[in-house]
Scaffold this active site. Structure first.
Site, mmCIF file in Angstrom:
data_model
loop_
_atom_site.group_PDB
_atom_site.id
_atom_site.type_symbol
_atom_site.label_atom_id
_atom_site.label_comp_id
_atom_site.label_asym_id
_atom_site.label_seq_id
_atom_site.Cartn_x
_atom_site.Cartn_y
_atom_site.Cartn_z
ATOM 1 N N ASP A 42 45.391 37.772 42.550
ATOM 2 C CA ASP A 42 45.484 36.877 41.390
ATOM 3 C C ASP A 42 46.934 36.650 40.946
ATOM 4 O OD1 ASP A 42 44.496 35.364 39.210
ATOM 5 O OD2 ASP A 42 44.640 37.111 37.905
ATOM 6 N N ASN A 85 46.330 48.554 44.708
ATOM 7 C CA ASN A 85 45.660 48.015 43.532
ATOM 8 C C ASN A 85 44.311 47.447 43.930
ATOM 9 O OD1 ASN A 85 45.657 46.896 40.663
ATOM 10 N ND2 ASN A 85 45.271 45.044 41.867
ATOM 11 N N GLU A 86 43.275 47.930 43.277
ATOM 12 C CA GLU A 86 41.923 47.362 43.397
ATOM 13 C C GLU A 86 41.482 47.146 44.837
ATOM 14 O OE1 GLU A 86 41.327 44.063 40.738
ATOM 15 O OE2 GLU A 86 41.150 45.462 39.079
ATOM 16 N N ASN A 143 41.179 49.984 36.060
ATOM 17 C CA ASN A 143 41.276 48.620 35.538
ATOM 18 C C ASN A 143 39.894 48.238 35.022
ATOM 19 O OD1 ASN A 143 43.827 48.643 36.596
ATOM 20 N ND2 ASN A 143 43.457 47.094 38.174
ATOM 21 N N TYR A 184 37.466 45.535 32.452
ATOM 22 C CA TYR A 184 37.413 44.266 31.720
ATOM 23 C C TYR A 184 36.087 44.092 30.992
ATOM 24 C CZ TYR A 184 41.830 43.104 33.905
ATOM 25 O OH TYR A 184 43.149 43.112 34.279
ATOM 26 N N TYR A 207 35.400 40.057 31.722
ATOM 27 C CA TYR A 207 34.630 39.605 32.897
ATOM 28 C C TYR A 207 33.182 40.054 32.794
ATOM 29 C CZ TYR A 207 39.052 38.265 35.027
ATOM 30 O OH TYR A 207 40.259 37.675 35.280
ATOM 31 N N GLU A 209 44.880 48.630 33.590
ATOM 32 C CA GLU A 209 44.656 47.226 33.207
ATOM 33 C C GLU A 209 43.481 47.154 32.262
ATOM 34 O OE1 GLU A 209 44.101 44.292 36.315
ATOM 35 O OE2 GLU A 209 45.759 45.134 37.488
ATOM 36 N N TRP A 244 46.924 44.619 30.454
ATOM 37 C CA TRP A 244 47.111 43.520 31.408
ATOM 38 C C TRP A 244 47.193 42.248 30.616
ATOM 39 C CZ3 TRP A 244 48.818 43.732 36.074
ATOM 40 C CH2 TRP A 244 48.787 42.578 36.878
ATOM 41 N N LYS A 274 46.498 36.381 30.252
ATOM 42 C CA LYS A 274 46.231 37.665 29.590
ATOM 43 C C LYS A 274 47.489 38.298 29.027
ATOM 44 C CE LYS A 274 42.028 38.712 32.142
ATOM 45 N NZ LYS A 274 42.181 37.788 33.296
HETATM 46 C C1 GCB Z 1 42.650 42.550 38.064
HETATM 47 C C2 GCB Z 1 43.802 42.499 39.005
HETATM 48 C C3 GCB Z 1 44.926 41.619 38.500
HETATM 49 C C4 GCB Z 1 44.360 40.365 37.866
HETATM 50 C C5 GCB Z 1 43.465 40.770 36.703
HETATM 51 C C6 GCB Z 1 42.835 39.555 36.017
HETATM 52 O O1 GCB Z 1 41.845 43.422 38.062
HETATM 53 O O2 GCB Z 1 44.298 43.775 39.339
HETATM 54 O O3 GCB Z 1 45.783 41.312 39.573
HETATM 55 O O4 GCB Z 1 45.353 39.486 37.443
HETATM 56 O O5 GCB Z 1 42.437 41.569 37.177
HETATM 57 O O6 GCB Z 1 43.378 39.071 35.043
HETATM 58 O O7 GCB Z 1 41.809 39.090 36.499
#
Ligand code: GCB
Length: 605
Positions: free
Chosen positions: A168, A420-421, A475, A477, A481, A514, A559, A578
């Site tokens: 991303d 990462n992820e 991380n 959300y 999400y 994040e 993040w 973000k």
């Molecule tokens: C994540 C990723 C990051 C993205 C973020 C997002 O988990 O590690 O690279 O930018 O989510 O904002 O979706």
């Protein structure tokens, strides 16, 4: 394995650094194979170096082009330098580079976020030298980052490439970091490794200094200088151990930097001198705590990107300086170099400013199926083919080696992030990652902790690799999400999950690397609607409440620091929003909330 030892080029008594940055000639290689370095580049197009090329044009085809590109410049070398060993160094070229001097290939490097260099004496001529760089911005299943790559042919049979980023952020490319020609004597200091060993009770440190020499010296002298440049310890040899009494520690937000001055002598005469700044600090992970200099440390800060207007991913030192000032005024103390190693210049700045850094490889996008709906897709996770499909092992080993070789002496670096992820929940993940963690631990002379950053599908019950990490980095959300627009359960969900991790791994500290919500600066809502500044504030408040209840939770990195450019997508409005700051670094409302929170949380204690 190939060696990647690259001291940062500096001017000393015995060394000169020339800067080759500026405005270079530029051309897209269309059709592929139509340009060589044998003759000067035929073009009227120019690009500034260092910077991404993408935002230096108003031509959308050029901005989005996938394939090969040429840069070229001319330079002369002063006669008085020609007796010296001359080295051409690129801070980074994204993602693959072939470098030619006067038509002769002198270097090839794959990997867009680490430096490389070449001795060029044999390729130089008297008068004007032509320096040409062919670069590729292509990414596939063998590269880091990972790209979804396709090749087709046009009507004339010429190859056409497309790369869909499996990550991303915008696939900026170009000569991103400074280009330098530097001199050393032919017998020279090749590498310096600094390992401080600290006796906190007696305020004493033994500094183990290992010097690697290219050529030979009779003697190597090592001197440690304090911040006033006064010598505090001296010794000799390529393996020296020097003691500093009443040592000044490098502390988060209160940096103290010593300098290791290395001098190579022959017949009593100085041949080469190099100076490496370093800090004296101790890192320890124990009983669910992350300790710096014996005291528990709490990470407050950010996931960041190297991303600014026009420069793209090119070095922008003014933004680096501003970003660190904004972090400090918020009471932050740290960031992660998501999702690739940052410039040498930023690392040196963080050493000086006392900013704590989690240093991350460009291993992003190692996950081929994306689905947050874990409860219904557990079966899917078990069938995930990521690790039988990707071919990134060689690239991954290379980036770990290059990152640690380059950054091993930085006091600011307290932990390595191996990826990462990635699909840590998928079959084959442990076999893929275990040797990489072994490699990092073997290469790091300071034996820093290692982590990977875990995506939302990596839960206590789905994860297969947490035994490998020293610190659990998550991380998450929830409320963005998952259950977008509904923050009512976030505190409970976050707390419950953290407590599960804590119960399963009682010795491992846990941090959030994040969490965030897209927020368009200036959008307000009396109903806390997603994308409003109010929603972003509320989102962070819900998480803070949970964090404060979990004893082994030792850090929050939001993040993102600032809005940043991404590829087009229906969830992206000119990029990822973000940021706590806009892309031009104007604060959103949430900056006030987090400044107050962070300024009231001690860094250590
Ligand atoms: C994540 C990723 C990051 C993205 C973020 C997002 O988990 O590690 O690279 O930018 O989510 O904002 O979706």
């Amino acid at each position: 394995m190939e060696e990647f030892i690259l001291l940062y080029p500096i001017t000393t008594h015995s060394r000169v650094v020339l800067n080759l940055d500026g405005v270079w000639k530029f051309k897209v290689e269309e059709p592929v194979g139509s340009i060589t370095a044998a003759t000067p580049l035929q073009t009227t197009e120019v690009m500034a170096v260092p910077a991404s090329f993408n935002d230096q044009t108003d031509n959308p085809q050029l901005r989005e082009h996938n394939g090969y590109f040429w840069y070229e410049t001319n330079f002369e070398v002063a006669d008085l330098l020609k007796t010296q060993r001359l080295v051409l160094r690129f801070g980074s070229v994204t993602h693959e580079a072939w470098v030619y001097v006067n038509g002769t290939e002198v270097a090839h490097h794959k990997g867009g976020f680490t430096p490389f260099e070449a001795e060029v004496n044999d390729a130089l001529v008297d008068g004007t030298n032509r320096l040409s760089v062919r670069l590729s911005n292509l990414l596939d299943y063998t590269t880091l980052p990972v790209g979804n790559f396709t090749e087709t042919t046009d009507d004339a049979g010429n190859p056409q490439y497309s790369v869909d980023e499996n990550f991303d952020f915008y696939n900026y490319a170009g000569i991103h970091r400074p280009v330098k020609l530097y001199s050393t004597p032919h017998d020279y200091i090749k590498d310096v490794t600094v390992v401080p060993d600290i006796d906190l009770a007696h305020q004493q440190a033994t500094i183990h200094l290992t010097t690697e020499v290219g050529g030979t010296f009779d003697t190597v002298q090592v001197t440690i200088l304090d911040e006033q440049h006064h010598p505090v310890a001296q010794g000799t040899g390529t393996d020296a151990s020097l003691t500093i009494d009443n040592v000044h520690l490098w502390q988060p937000l209160n940096a103290y930097l010593y300098t290791a001055q290395i001098t190579g002598l022959r017949d009593g005469q100085v041949v080469d001198t190099y100076e490496e700044p370093f800090g004296v600090r101790q890192i320890e992970v124990t009983n669910g705590q992350f300790k710096i200099n014996g005291a528990p440390f709490y990470f407050k800060g950010f996931g960041k990107h190297e991303d600014t207007y026009v420069n793209g991913k090119g070095l922008n030192e003014a933004y680096n300086v501003l970003d660190i000032k904004l972090m400090k005024s918020m009471g932050a103390n740290s960031f992660r170099t998501s999702h690739y190693p940052y410039s040498d210049e930023m690392m040196r700045l963080c050493d000086r400013e006392g900013i704590v850094v989690i240093d991350e490889t460009p291993a992003v996008g190692l996950m081929l199926n994306f689905n947050f709906d874990i409860e219904n897709k557990m079966d899917g996770l078990n069938k995930d083919q990521t690790w039988s499909t990707l071919k990134t092992t060689a690239a991954h080993r290379q980036v770990i080696q290059e990152m640690i070789d380059r950054d091993k002496n930085h006091a600011c670096v307290v932990m390595w992030s191996i990826s990462n992820e990635s699909a840590h929940y998928a079959p084959g993940a442990h076999d893929y990652f275990a040797p990489l963690f072994d490699l990092a631990r073997q290469l790091d002379p300071q034996k820093r902790p290692c982590t990977y950053v875990a995506i939302m599908m990596t839960l206590p019950e789905t994860d297969r690799c947490t035994d490998l990490v020293d610190v659990i980095s998550l991380n998450r959300y929830y409320g963005w999400y998952l259950n977008n627009g509904d923050l009512s359960d976030v505190t409970k969900t976050v707390q419950d999950e953290l407590e599960q991790w804590q119960a399963k791994y009682p010795d491992k500290p846990i941090i959030y690397t994040e969490y965030g919500a897209d927020t368009i600066a200036g959008v307000h809502s009396p109903y806390n609607e997603p994308f409003s500044e109010e929603y972003q504030v509320d989102y962070y408040k819900q998480y803070s409440t949970a964090f404060d209840r979990v004893p082994h939770f030792v850090g929050e990195q939001v993040w993102n620091f600032a809005d940043f450019q991404t590829k087009f997508g229906i969830q992206r409005v000119q990029g990822n929003k973000k940021g706590l700051f806009t892309r031009s670094r104007e604060p959103k409302m949430v900056v006030h909330y987090l400044s107050e929170r962070w300024n009231n949380i001690p860094n250590q204690g």
